[in-house]
Scaffold this motif. Structure first.
Motif, PDB file in Angstrom:
ATOM      1  N   LEU A 143       0.355  -1.844   5.414  1.00 28.05           N
ATOM      2  CA  LEU A 143       0.337  -0.567   6.124  1.00 28.05           C
ATOM      3  C   LEU A 143       1.446  -0.335   7.142  1.00 28.05           C
ATOM      4  CD1 LEU A 143      -3.464  -0.278   6.945  1.00 28.05           C
ATOM      5  CD2 LEU A 143      -2.187   0.998   5.236  1.00 28.05           C
ATOM      6  N   ALA A 144       1.845  -1.367   7.864  1.00 23.50           N
ATOM      7  CA  ALA A 144       2.702  -1.186   9.039  1.00 23.50           C
ATOM      8  C   ALA A 144       4.003  -0.448   8.735  1.00 23.50           C
ATOM      9  CB  ALA A 144       2.991  -2.532   9.695  1.00 23.50           C
ATOM     10  N   ARG A 145       4.721  -0.868   7.736  1.00 21.01           N
ATOM     11  CA  ARG A 145       6.015  -0.244   7.449  1.00 21.01           C
ATOM     12  C   ARG A 145       5.845   1.226   7.061  1.00 21.01           C
ATOM     13  NH1 ARG A 145      10.440  -2.273   7.723  1.00 21.01           N
ATOM     14  NH2 ARG A 145       9.818  -4.418   7.360  1.00 21.01           N
ATOM     15  N   MET A 146       4.864   1.525   6.219  1.00 23.68           N
ATOM     16  CA  MET A 146       4.632   2.917   5.807  1.00 23.68           C
ATOM     17  C   MET A 146       4.302   3.795   7.015  1.00 23.68           C
ATOM     18  SD  MET A 146       2.535   2.817   2.216  1.00 23.68           S
ATOM     19  CE  MET A 146       1.280   1.653   2.732  1.00 23.68           C
ATOM     20  N   LEU A 147       3.400   3.328   7.881  1.00 21.66           N
ATOM     21  CA  LEU A 147       3.021   4.114   9.050  1.00 21.66           C
ATOM     22  C   LEU A 147       4.197   4.304  10.000  1.00 21.66           C
ATOM     23  CD1 LEU A 147      -0.508   2.638   9.818  1.00 21.66           C
ATOM     24  CD2 LEU A 147       0.015   4.911   8.929  1.00 21.66           C
ATOM     25  N   ASN A 148       5.028   3.284  10.153  1.00 24.18           N
ATOM     26  CA  ASN A 148       6.194   3.379  11.020  1.00 24.18           C
ATOM     27  C   ASN A 148       7.215   4.355  10.455  1.00 24.18           C
ATOM     28  OD1 ASN A 148       9.130   1.981  11.740  1.00 24.18           O
ATOM     29  ND2 ASN A 148       7.712   2.142  13.457  1.00 24.18           N
ATOM     30  N   GLU A 149       7.414   4.328   9.152  1.00 24.58           N
ATOM     31  CA  GLU A 149       8.414   5.203   8.531  1.00 24.58           C
ATOM     32  C   GLU A 149       8.064   6.676   8.664  1.00 24.58           C
ATOM     33  OE1 GLU A 149       8.915   3.798   4.528  1.00 24.58           O
ATOM     34  OE2 GLU A 149      10.070   2.049   5.184  1.00 24.58           O
ATOM     35  N   ILE A 150       6.784   7.012   8.714  1.00 30.38           N
ATOM     36  CA  ILE A 150       6.414   8.418   8.864  1.00 30.38           C
ATOM     37  C   ILE A 150       6.146   8.788  10.325  1.00 30.38           C
ATOM     38  CG2 ILE A 150       5.577   8.673   6.504  1.00 30.38           C
ATOM     39  CD1 ILE A 150       2.713   8.477   7.583  1.00 30.38           C
ATOM     40  N   GLY A 151       6.427   7.874  11.239  1.00 34.16           N
ATOM     41  CA  GLY A 151       6.324   8.174  12.659  1.00 34.16           C
ATOM     42  C   GLY A 151       4.948   8.037  13.260  1.00 34.16           C
ATOM     43  N   LEU A 152       4.023   7.391  12.574  1.00 31.00           N
ATOM     44  CA  LEU A 152       2.657   7.248  13.096  1.00 31.00           C
ATOM     45  C   LEU A 152       2.374   5.880  13.697  1.00 31.00           C
ATOM     46  CD1 LEU A 152       0.589   9.117  10.370  1.00 31.00           C
ATOM     47  CD2 LEU A 152       1.337   9.947  12.599  1.00 31.00           C
ATOM     48  N   LEU A 153       3.367   4.985  13.705  1.00 36.11           N
ATOM     49  CA  LEU A 153       3.169   3.651  14.280  1.00 36.11           C
ATOM     50  C   LEU A 153       4.381   3.298  15.124  1.00 36.11           C
ATOM     51  CD1 LEU A 153       1.430   1.035  14.383  1.00 36.11           C
ATOM     52  CD2 LEU A 153       2.807   0.213  12.478  1.00 36.11           C
ATOM     53  N   THR A 154       4.139   2.990  16.379  1.00 33.43           N
ATOM     54  CA  THR A 154       5.199   2.589  17.293  1.00 33.43           C
ATOM     55  C   THR A 154       4.816   1.256  17.925  1.00 33.43           C
ATOM     56  OG1 THR A 154       4.209   3.693  19.202  1.00 33.43           O
ATOM     57  CG2 THR A 154       5.695   5.023  17.825  1.00 33.43           C
ATOM     58  N   GLN A 155       5.670   0.745  18.782  1.00 33.14           N
ATOM     59  CA  GLN A 155       5.398  -0.529  19.451  1.00 33.14           C
ATOM     60  C   GLN A 155       4.070  -0.496  20.216  1.00 33.14           C
ATOM     61  OE1 GLN A 155       6.943  -3.522  19.535  1.00 33.14           O
ATOM     62  NE2 GLN A 155       8.377  -2.800  17.983  1.00 33.14           N
ATOM     63  N   ILE A 156       3.772   0.608  20.835  1.00 37.45           N
ATOM     64  CA  ILE A 156       2.575   0.700  21.671  1.00 37.45           C
ATOM     65  C   ILE A 156       1.285   0.750  20.850  1.00 37.45           C
ATOM     66  CG2 ILE A 156       2.361   3.200  21.934  1.00 37.45           C
ATOM     67  CD1 ILE A 156       2.162   2.609  24.996  1.00 37.45           C
ATOM     68  N   ASP A 157       1.400   1.061  19.558  1.00 35.17           N
ATOM     69  CA  ASP A 157       0.232   1.166  18.686  1.00 35.17           C
ATOM     70  C   ASP A 157      -0.138  -0.163  18.025  1.00 35.17           C
ATOM     71  OD1 ASP A 157       0.230   3.974  19.139  1.00 35.17           O
ATOM     72  OD2 ASP A 157       1.842   4.152  17.671  1.00 35.17           O
ATOM     73  N   ARG A 158       0.534  -1.224  18.388  1.00 30.28           N
ATOM     74  CA  ARG A 158       0.305  -2.533  17.770  1.00 30.28           C
ATOM     75  C   ARG A 158      -1.154  -2.958  17.862  1.00 30.28           C
ATOM     76  NH1 ARG A 158       1.453  -8.248  19.963  1.00 30.28           N
ATOM     77  NH2 ARG A 158       1.898  -9.462  18.081  1.00 30.28           N
ATOM     78  N   GLY A 159      -1.764  -2.742  18.998  1.00 29.01           N
ATOM     79  CA  GLY A 159      -3.145  -3.175  19.213  1.00 29.01           C
ATOM     80  C   GLY A 159      -4.145  -2.458  18.318  1.00 29.01           C
ATOM     81  N   VAL A 160      -3.995  -1.136  18.177  1.00 28.05           N
ATOM     82  CA  VAL A 160      -4.955  -0.385  17.360  1.00 28.05           C
ATOM     83  C   VAL A 160      -4.806  -0.766  15.888  1.00 28.05           C
ATOM     84  CG1 VAL A 160      -3.587   1.727  17.020  1.00 28.05           C
ATOM     85  CG2 VAL A 160      -6.062   1.848  17.037  1.00 28.05           C
ATOM     86  N   LEU A 161      -3.577  -0.985  15.421  1.00 28.50           N
ATOM     87  CA  LEU A 161      -3.418  -1.414  14.026  1.00 28.50           C
ATOM     88  C   LEU A 161      -3.937  -2.833  13.848  1.00 28.50           C
ATOM     89  CD1 LEU A 161      -2.516  -0.847  11.153  1.00 28.50           C
ATOM     90  CD2 LEU A 161      -0.235  -1.671  11.782  1.00 28.50           C
ATOM     91  N   ALA A 162      -3.709  -3.697  14.827  1.00 28.95           N
ATOM     92  CA  ALA A 162      -4.220  -5.071  14.746  1.00 28.95           C
ATOM     93  C   ALA A 162      -5.752  -5.065  14.709  1.00 28.95           C
ATOM     94  CB  ALA A 162      -3.724  -5.898  15.925  1.00 28.95           C
ATOM     95  N   ALA A 163      -6.372  -4.223  15.513  1.00 32.52           N
ATOM     96  CA  ALA A 163      -7.840  -4.132  15.516  1.00 32.52           C
ATOM     97  C   ALA A 163      -8.340  -3.655  14.158  1.00 32.52           C
ATOM     98  CB  ALA A 163      -8.311  -3.188  16.619  1.00 32.52           C
ATOM     99  N   TYR A 164      -7.680  -2.648  13.588  1.00 31.31           N
ATOM    100  CA  TYR A 164      -8.066  -2.166  12.262  1.00 31.31           C
ATOM    101  C   TYR A 164      -7.924  -3.289  11.235  1.00 31.31           C
ATOM    102  CZ  TYR A 164      -7.820  -0.229   7.660  1.00 31.31           C
ATOM    103  OH  TYR A 164      -8.037  -0.033   6.318  1.00 31.31           O
ATOM    104  N   CYS A 165      -6.791  -3.971  11.251  1.00 27.96           N
ATOM    105  CA  CYS A 165      -6.535  -5.028  10.261  1.00 27.96           C
ATOM    106  C   CYS A 165      -7.520  -6.183  10.407  1.00 27.96           C
ATOM    107  CB  CYS A 165      -5.093  -5.519  10.374  1.00 27.96           C
ATOM    108  SG  CYS A 165      -3.872  -4.295   9.847  1.00 27.96           S
ATOM    109  N   GLN A 166      -7.851  -6.557  11.646  1.00 31.92           N
ATOM    110  CA  GLN A 166      -8.813  -7.647  11.849  1.00 31.92           C
ATOM    111  C   GLN A 166     -10.199  -7.227  11.357  1.00 31.92           C
ATOM    112  OE1 GLN A 166      -7.921 -10.512  12.212  1.00 31.92           O
ATOM    113  NE2 GLN A 166      -9.330 -11.742  13.372  1.00 31.92           N
ATOM    114  N   ALA A 167     -10.587  -5.975  11.620  1.00 32.34           N
ATOM    115  CA  ALA A 167     -11.869  -5.484  11.109  1.00 32.34           C
ATOM    116  C   ALA A 167     -11.856  -5.508   9.583  1.00 32.34           C
ATOM    117  CB  ALA A 167     -12.145  -4.073  11.623  1.00 32.34           C
TER     118      ALA A 167
END
Length: 149
Positions: free
Chosen positions: A52-76
């Motif tokens: 997910l990370a690269r796709m979300l970053n390429e469309i502008g929906l993932l930045t450095q500050i969003d690391r925690g929310v994506l990590a929480a999603y991935c761990q869940a």
């Protein structure tokens, strides 16, 4: 805080600012570089991060500050996968040593992780309904240059 959660300016720009309300020019603009995958994630969670990370970053929906929310999603997601694997080899109903019947704890874990994933999907634009509100050219990403991104 009352009412709807405010929508990030970048998301409003991607959607074309359908409400035509003034954009928040003072909204913080986190670095747009791809965040690194946290090392503490499980193997299944890391695989989901890579997916997910690269796709979300390429469309502008993932930045450095969003690391925690994506990590929480991935761990869940990783915990859900683990619970589903356990459910595939154990019965959904168990008998306790005292003779009582109870639902497998793996069902509870799986259900809880799906609830958490669903909430986080909306934050990350991963659900069909949250995605339906976006209009993004995936090849080039959104044009956020006017906004400084």
């Amino acid at each position: 805080m009352r009412g709807r959660k405010p929508k990030p300016t970048a998301l409003k720009l991607i959607e074309g600012n359908p409400g035509k309300r003034p954009l928040n020019g003072r909204e913080p603009r986190p670095p747009t570089s791809l965040p690194t995958c946290p090392s503490h994630l499980s193997a299944a969670a890391k695989a989901e991060w890579k997916r997910l990370a690269r796709m979300l970053n390429e469309i502008g929906l993932l930045t450095q500050i969003d690391r925690g929310v994506l990590a929480a999603y991935c761990q869940a997601y990783g915990r859900w996968v683990e619970a589903e694997k356990k459910l595939a080899v154990t019965p959904p109903i168990l008998k306790t040593p005292a003779g009582y019947v109870q639902v497998s704890p793996w069902i509870t874990i799986a259900n809880r992780q799906v609830e958490l994933m669903t909430r986080l999907m909306g934050e990350l634009g991963l659900s069909p309904s949250s995605r339906s509100r976006l209009a993004v050219d995936v090849q080039s990403g959104p044009d956020l240059s006017e906004w400084g991104l």
